[in-house]
Design an enzyme around this catalytic site. Structure first.
Site, mmCIF file in Angstrom:
data_model
loop_
_atom_site.group_PDB
_atom_site.id
_atom_site.type_symbol
_atom_site.label_atom_id
_atom_site.label_comp_id
_atom_site.label_asym_id
_atom_site.label_seq_id
_atom_site.Cartn_x
_atom_site.Cartn_y
_atom_site.Cartn_z
ATOM 1 N N ASP A 97 1.060 -1.451 -0.298
ATOM 2 C CA ASP A 97 -0.252 0.277 -0.431
ATOM 3 C C ASP A 97 0.810 1.510 -0.077
ATOM 4 O OD1 ASP A 97 1.019 -0.330 2.140
ATOM 5 O OD2 ASP A 97 -1.075 -0.310 3.541
ATOM 6 N N SER A 98 2.426 1.605 0.238
ATOM 7 C CA SER A 98 3.728 2.282 -0.290
ATOM 8 C C SER A 98 2.700 2.739 -1.212
ATOM 9 C CB SER A 98 4.596 1.594 -0.227
ATOM 10 O OG SER A 98 5.165 0.445 -0.386
ATOM 11 N N ASP A 107 -0.560 -6.034 0.113
ATOM 12 C CA ASP A 107 -1.113 -5.920 0.708
ATOM 13 C C ASP A 107 -3.104 -5.438 1.016
ATOM 14 O OD1 ASP A 107 0.998 -5.232 2.641
ATOM 15 O OD2 ASP A 107 0.929 -3.412 1.914
ATOM 16 N N LYS A 133 -1.164 -9.095 3.259
ATOM 17 C CA LYS A 133 -0.365 -8.905 3.806
ATOM 18 C C LYS A 133 -1.330 -7.956 5.308
ATOM 19 C CE LYS A 133 3.137 -5.677 4.109
ATOM 20 N NZ LYS A 133 2.196 -4.628 5.068
ATOM 21 N N GLU A 193 -1.121 -5.709 8.530
ATOM 22 C CA GLU A 193 -0.365 -5.044 9.750
ATOM 23 C C GLU A 193 -1.140 -5.281 10.748
ATOM 24 O OE1 GLU A 193 0.402 -0.364 8.955
ATOM 25 O OE2 GLU A 193 1.299 -0.984 6.875
ATOM 26 N N GLU A 236 9.793 -4.183 10.506
ATOM 27 C CA GLU A 236 10.093 -2.129 10.002
ATOM 28 C C GLU A 236 10.202 -1.584 11.038
ATOM 29 O OE1 GLU A 236 8.300 1.046 7.158
ATOM 30 O OE2 GLU A 236 6.938 -0.652 7.344
#
Length: 274
Positions: free
Chosen positions: A49-50, A88, A118, A120, A187
């Site tokens: 999602d970057s 993501d 993925k 978080e 991270e």
């Protein structure tokens, strides 16, 4: 008589099996042309999602939608045949409940054909990760600095310097390990802590701003190539510096168009003679 067998795309289980064998190689990818270039060299590509910041100019990843992730996931799948592809889940698409997470993840897998998602979050997401993995959805975990939580954590900074932070990251990693994540991104975490976690859990760790002792590494491809120049985190190494080359190429193009030296005869179509 020999029978040709196509090479199989790497699966999440293949990534897990690399722990203790060799370092795992990963980069983000968002488009078909970049995916084609990365595919022979990486074990898995992360459609992160970057892309919200790198491609769309957003201030954070919070504004990314599931539709954006699916579109870019499809593009990366079209450009790859070897690497495992992980997409993501964006902010708001999974945190509310494990059932919402399943619906979002199932949609992403169905519409992109990717191998895993993925998300978080550590201990608070462990139940969700277990719920997904038990229902056929491989999950890449993510602990330490979590960009989707940037509004509540005080910005982009390294974590794990205090005992309280370090203990939380340890608990988060162990929780995801026990929940069945096939690998865990660490991270923005101080190096000794990332190294310790890597040696403690059975799941491979993928470092980004963490430790060379992690089981693998991931970076944002635009950072690696020196294209995204808005800021350069400490943990980024630019393996190329393409931004000046792109700027120079475009400047030359503009000059030639204004001078009418481009297009030349070799770039145009002429009627056939006779």
């Amino acid at each position: 008589m020999s029978v040709h067998t196509a090479k199989r795309r790497l699966a999440p289980t293949d990534i897990t099996a690399l722990k203790g064998e060799r370092p795992i190689v990963s980069l983000t990818a968002y488009t078909t042309p970049i995916a084609k270039l990365l595919d022979p060299h990486v074990d898995f590509m992360l459609v992160g999602d970057s892309l919200g910041m790198v491609l769309y100019g957003l201030d954070s990843t919070v504004g990314v939608t599931i539709e954006m992730m699916i579109a870019h996931g499809q593009a990366v799948m079209r450009g790859s045949s070897h690497a495992c592809v992980v997409v993501d889940l964006p902010f708001g698409s999974y945190q509310e409940s494990r059932e919402l997470a399943f619906r979002s993840a199932a949609r992403v897998l169905k519409e992109t054909g990717c191998s895993a998602i993925k998300l978080e979050g550590g201990a608070e997401m462990a139940e969700t990760v277990h719920f997904l993995t038990q229902r056929g959805i491989p999950v890449l975990g993510h602990v330490g600095l979590m960009p989707q939580l940037i509004n509540t954590t005080g910005g982009y900074r390294s974590l794990g310097r205090s005992d309280k932070e370090a203990d939380k990251i340890r608990r988060d990693a162990v929780a995801l390990d026990e929940a069945g994540a096939f690998a865990i991104v660490i991270e923005g975490t101080v190096e000794p802590l990332a190294k310790e976690i890597t040696g403690t859990i059975k799941t491979p760790t993928i470092g980004i701003g963490a430790s060379p002792a992690c089981d693998g590494q991931v970076l944002v491809i635009d950072d690696v190539l020196g294209i995204f120049t808005d800021f350069k985190p400490r943990f980024v190494k630019r393996f190329a510096n393409l931004a000046p080359e792109i700027s120079e190429a475009v400047a030359t193009y503009a000059e030639e168009v204004k001078a009418r030296s481009f297009p030349g005869p070799e770039h145009t179509f002429q009627p056939h003679k006779g």
